[in-house]
Design a protein around this motif. Structure first.
Motif, PDB file in Angstrom:
ATOM      1  N   GLY A   1     -10.121  13.781 -12.749  1.00 26.68           N
ATOM      2  CA  GLY A   1      -9.404  14.477 -11.690  1.00 26.68           C
ATOM      3  C   GLY A   1      -7.938  14.649 -12.070  1.00 26.68           C
ATOM      4  O   GLY A   1      -7.512  14.292 -13.162  1.00 26.68           O
ATOM      5  N   GLY A   2      -7.179  15.226 -11.176  1.00 27.25           N
ATOM      6  CA  GLY A   2      -5.754  15.398 -11.423  1.00 27.25           C
ATOM      7  C   GLY A   2      -5.254  16.722 -10.877  1.00 27.25           C
ATOM      8  O   GLY A   2      -5.997  17.503 -10.286  1.00 27.25           O
ATOM      9  N   LYS A   3      -3.949  16.937 -11.087  1.00 22.85           N
ATOM     10  CA  LYS A   3      -3.307  18.168 -10.652  1.00 22.85           C
ATOM     11  C   LYS A   3      -2.728  18.873 -11.859  1.00 22.85           C
ATOM     12  O   LYS A   3      -2.321  18.237 -12.826  1.00 22.85           O
TER      13      LYS A   3
ATOM     14  N   THR B   1     -14.565  22.740 -10.293  1.00 18.03           N
ATOM     15  CA  THR B   1     -13.680  23.494  -9.422  1.00 18.03           C
ATOM     16  C   THR B   1     -13.555  24.921  -9.922  1.00 18.03           C
ATOM     17  O   THR B   1     -13.328  25.143 -11.116  1.00 18.03           O
TER      18      THR B   1
ATOM     19  N   VAL C   1      -3.553  20.140 -17.335  1.00 17.60           N
ATOM     20  CA  VAL C   1      -3.774  19.108 -16.326  1.00 17.60           C
ATOM     21  C   VAL C   1      -3.488  17.748 -16.942  1.00 17.60           C
ATOM     22  O   VAL C   1      -4.080  17.395 -17.970  1.00 17.60           O
TER      23      VAL C   1
ATOM     24  N   THR D   1      -5.958  21.379  -7.965  1.00 17.33           N
ATOM     25  CA  THR D   1      -6.221  19.954  -7.798  1.00 17.33           C
ATOM     26  C   THR D   1      -7.693  19.733  -8.105  1.00 17.33           C
ATOM     27  O   THR D   1      -8.556  20.377  -7.498  1.00 17.33           O
TER      28      THR D   1
ATOM     29  N   GLU E   1     -11.026  17.228  -8.454  1.00 15.28           N
ATOM     30  CA  GLU E   1     -11.649  15.986  -8.025  1.00 15.28           C
ATOM     31  C   GLU E   1     -12.325  15.327  -9.232  1.00 15.28           C
ATOM     32  O   GLU E   1     -12.878  16.029 -10.086  1.00 15.28           O
TER      33      GLU E   1
ATOM     34  N   ARG F   1      -2.042  23.241 -13.609  1.00 12.04           N
ATOM     35  CA  ARG F   1      -1.916  24.695 -13.466  1.00 12.04           C
ATOM     36  C   ARG F   1      -3.017  25.381 -14.270  1.00 12.04           C
ATOM     37  O   ARG F   1      -3.505  24.851 -15.253  1.00 12.04           O
TER      38      ARG F   1
ATOM     39  N   GLN G   1      -1.622  26.645  -9.025  1.00 14.20           N
ATOM     40  CA  GLN G   1      -1.806  25.204  -9.085  1.00 14.20           C
ATOM     41  C   GLN G   1      -3.264  24.881  -8.775  1.00 14.20           C
ATOM     42  O   GLN G   1      -3.927  25.613  -8.039  1.00 14.20           O
TER      43      GLN G   1
END
Length: 129
Positions: A55-57, A89, A112, A82, A84, A59, A80
């Motif tokens: 996971g993470g955030k 995603t 990421v 996010t 899981e 671009r 952006q």
């Protein structure tokens, strides 16, 4: 017309199909990506997809280049994202008309958590009708 596209994509006999993972990182990587393609009613939809082990955030940028009789166009979506842990995603979605003799290329770039991935179609995808 759709059957010619489906045949080119290995979907002979289907009027609506999807090719998933035109290019992707290795499954054991913590961050993998793909460019999904589906054809419906003479419209090609390119959709970026990301899977992250941790996971993470970060671009993303999805670039679709089209070259055809009517000229050249580039479509870009970015933003952006996010992710899981362990989930898939969708990032970006671009619809373009399918024209005889046109060529298309899709590139998805991700950043990421310090990791960078680039996924692209295998060269140009020539959707000849």
């Amino acid at each position: 017309m759709r059957q010619a596209i489906a045949h080119f994509l290995g979907l002979a006999g289907s009027t609506v199909g999807s090719v998933s993972g035109l290019a992707a990182a290795q499954p054991q990587d913590e961050l993998t990506c793909a460019v999904d393609l589906s054809i419906r009613n003479d419209v090609a939809e390119f959709r970026g997809a990301v899977t992250s082990r941790d996971g993470g955030k970060g671009r993303y940028q999805l670039v679709i280049a089209k070259v055809g009789r009517s000229g050249t166009s580039n479509m870009v979506q970015s933003g952006q994202v996010t992710l899981e842990p362990g989930g898939r995603t969708s990032v970006g979605s671009v619809n373009i008309s399918v024209e005889a003799g046109s060529s298309y290329e899709a590139v998805l770039t991700l950043e990421v958590g310090g990791a960078r991935r680039e996924c692209r179609t295998a060269g140009e995808t020539d959707l000849k009708l």
